[in-house]
Design a protein around this motif. Sequence first.
Motif, PDB file in Angstrom:
ATOM      1  N   LEU A   7       0.919  -1.216   0.109  1.00  0.00           N
ATOM      2  CA  LEU A   7       0.013  -0.083  -0.081  1.00  0.00           C
ATOM      3  C   LEU A   7       1.037   1.330   0.141  1.00  0.00           C
ATOM      4  CD1 LEU A   7      -2.651  -1.039   2.803  1.00  0.00           C
ATOM      5  CD2 LEU A   7      -2.895  -1.420   0.235  1.00  0.00           C
ATOM      6  N   MET A   8       0.311   2.201  -0.521  1.00  0.00           N
ATOM      7  CA  MET A   8       1.011   3.830  -0.533  1.00  0.00           C
ATOM      8  C   MET A   8       0.072   4.769  -0.087  1.00  0.00           C
ATOM      9  SD  MET A   8       1.256   6.779  -2.644  1.00  0.00           S
ATOM     10  CE  MET A   8       1.417   6.947  -4.022  1.00  0.00           C
ATOM     11  N   THR A   9       0.715   5.866   0.620  1.00  0.00           N
ATOM     12  CA  THR A   9      -0.273   6.808   0.758  1.00  0.00           C
ATOM     13  C   THR A   9       0.659   8.190   0.951  1.00  0.00           C
ATOM     14  OG1 THR A   9      -2.100   7.772   2.541  1.00  0.00           O
ATOM     15  CG2 THR A   9       0.044   6.971   3.538  1.00  0.00           C
ATOM     16  N   LEU A  10      -0.136   9.215   1.117  1.00  0.00           N
ATOM     17  CA  LEU A  10       0.376  10.588   1.122  1.00  0.00           C
ATOM     18  C   LEU A  10      -0.007  11.043   2.280  1.00  0.00           C
ATOM     19  CD1 LEU A  10       0.025  12.023  -2.650  1.00  0.00           C
ATOM     20  CD2 LEU A  10       2.266  11.583  -1.515  1.00  0.00           C
ATOM     21  N   ALA A  11       0.872  11.307   3.376  1.00  0.00           N
ATOM     22  CA  ALA A  11       0.334  12.078   4.694  1.00  0.00           C
ATOM     23  C   ALA A  11      -0.302  13.536   4.270  1.00  0.00           C
ATOM     24  CB  ALA A  11       1.369  12.100   5.598  1.00  0.00           C
ATOM     25  N   VAL A  12      -0.781  13.965   5.493  1.00  0.00           N
ATOM     26  CA  VAL A  12      -1.361  15.408   5.102  1.00  0.00           C
ATOM     27  C   VAL A  12      -0.216  16.172   5.172  1.00  0.00           C
ATOM     28  CG1 VAL A  12      -1.337  15.294   7.756  1.00  0.00           C
ATOM     29  CG2 VAL A  12      -2.825  17.302   6.403  1.00  0.00           C
ATOM     30  N   PHE A  13      -0.189  17.209   4.220  1.00  0.00           N
ATOM     31  CA  PHE A  13       1.014  18.156   4.098  1.00  0.00           C
ATOM     32  C   PHE A  13       1.069  19.127   5.436  1.00  0.00           C
ATOM     33  CE2 PHE A  13       3.728  21.626   2.000  1.00  0.00           C
ATOM     34  CZ  PHE A  13       4.733  20.610   1.721  1.00  0.00           C
ATOM     35  N   SER A  14       1.813  18.639   6.405  1.00  0.00           N
ATOM     36  CA  SER A  14       1.923  19.741   7.572  1.00  0.00           C
ATOM     37  C   SER A  14       3.151  19.313   8.444  1.00  0.00           C
ATOM     38  CB  SER A  14       0.795  19.485   8.449  1.00  0.00           C
ATOM     39  OG  SER A  14       0.690  19.944   9.632  1.00  0.00           O
ATOM     40  N   SER A  15       3.629  20.365   9.037  1.00  0.00           N
ATOM     41  CA  SER A  15       4.975  20.089   9.988  1.00  0.00           C
ATOM     42  C   SER A  15       4.467  19.774  11.280  1.00  0.00           C
ATOM     43  CB  SER A  15       5.757  21.538   9.978  1.00  0.00           C
ATOM     44  OG  SER A  15       4.831  22.738  10.623  1.00  0.00           O
ATOM     45  N   ASP A  16       3.191  19.532  11.561  1.00  0.00           N
ATOM     46  CA  ASP A  16       2.632  19.163  12.811  1.00  0.00           C
ATOM     47  C   ASP A  16       2.620  17.625  12.915  1.00  0.00           C
ATOM     48  OD1 ASP A  16       1.095  18.610  14.996  1.00  0.00           O
ATOM     49  OD2 ASP A  16      -0.417  19.948  14.690  1.00  0.00           O
ATOM     50  N   ILE A  17       3.272  17.203  13.530  1.00  0.00           N
ATOM     51  CA  ILE A  17       3.700  15.661  13.986  1.00  0.00           C
ATOM     52  C   ILE A  17       2.355  15.018  14.274  1.00  0.00           C
ATOM     53  CG2 ILE A  17       4.353  15.657  16.267  1.00  0.00           C
ATOM     54  CD1 ILE A  17       6.391  13.350  15.314  1.00  0.00           C
ATOM     55  N   ASP A  18       1.510  15.603  14.946  1.00  0.00           N
ATOM     56  CA  ASP A  18       0.274  14.859  15.585  1.00  0.00           C
ATOM     57  C   ASP A  18      -0.956  15.008  14.363  1.00  0.00           C
ATOM     58  OD1 ASP A  18       1.284  14.656  18.179  1.00  0.00           O
ATOM     59  OD2 ASP A  18       0.821  16.725  18.829  1.00  0.00           O
TER      60      ASP A  18
END
Length: 259
Positions: free
Chosen positions: A178-189
């Motif tokens: 599986l592949m994904t793109l995480a939310v584009f953010s500098s917030d680790i949470d």
Amino acid sequence: MGDDSGLSHDGQYSTATTVGEFRANIAEVKRRIAAAAERAGRDRADIELLPVSKTVPQERIRLAVAAGCAKLGENKVQEAHRKSEEMADLDIDWAVIGHLQSNKAKDVAKFASEFQALDRLKVARALDRRLEAEGRSLDVYVQVNTSSEDSKFGMPPEELLDFLKEVRAFETLKVQGLMTLAVFSSDIDRVRPCFQLLRGLRDQVRETDPDLLGLGRLSMGMSGDFEVAIEEGADCVRVGQAIFGRRALPDSHYWPEAD
């Protein structure tokens, strides 16, 4: 943002213009991969580094190859196909990691060794037909939208199992994971839950029918967040700017196909 987070979206990456600079950048990324693997109690050898060469001209890609890059990821099919022809004299495996329209399947079937963004049956059918004509198979990852953002490609998590069952009918498509793109953010949470969700989906599929996912690999994490992805189980990290250098335009311009 502290060093342990691994999150960096400020684009402060120096542009590599010599083989030596590429070697240094690659070595630094590998050092960070190893450190993240150690923190997570994982074997560094299990984690693949996929350099992403999108928007990079062939002159600099040739330097990267001389520095040790043998497999490269590209988001745009036409760009990747052109580069594969321009650099046919080099031994490069090309991975297409961006959204694919079904009418471009014929190009992917000709040159790609891997496709990491399968998320529609229409594309699966088109690829299967073209691959049969070429007499070859293709390693694929199924892309899942783990951030619930409308701007992102990838299938909804709840549709994954049924999709994998249907993809099994296409013998030329060899599902690797599986592949994904995480939310584009500098917030680790905000970022970490995207990776945790993909790992959870992989584990659920394995419990239901492990044959659906092949090796069950997870492709997740880019220049700004690959260390977090490794901590959450990434088997392949897609790293562009930390190797090649900052792009002319910010990643937000390319999203949802960043890095």
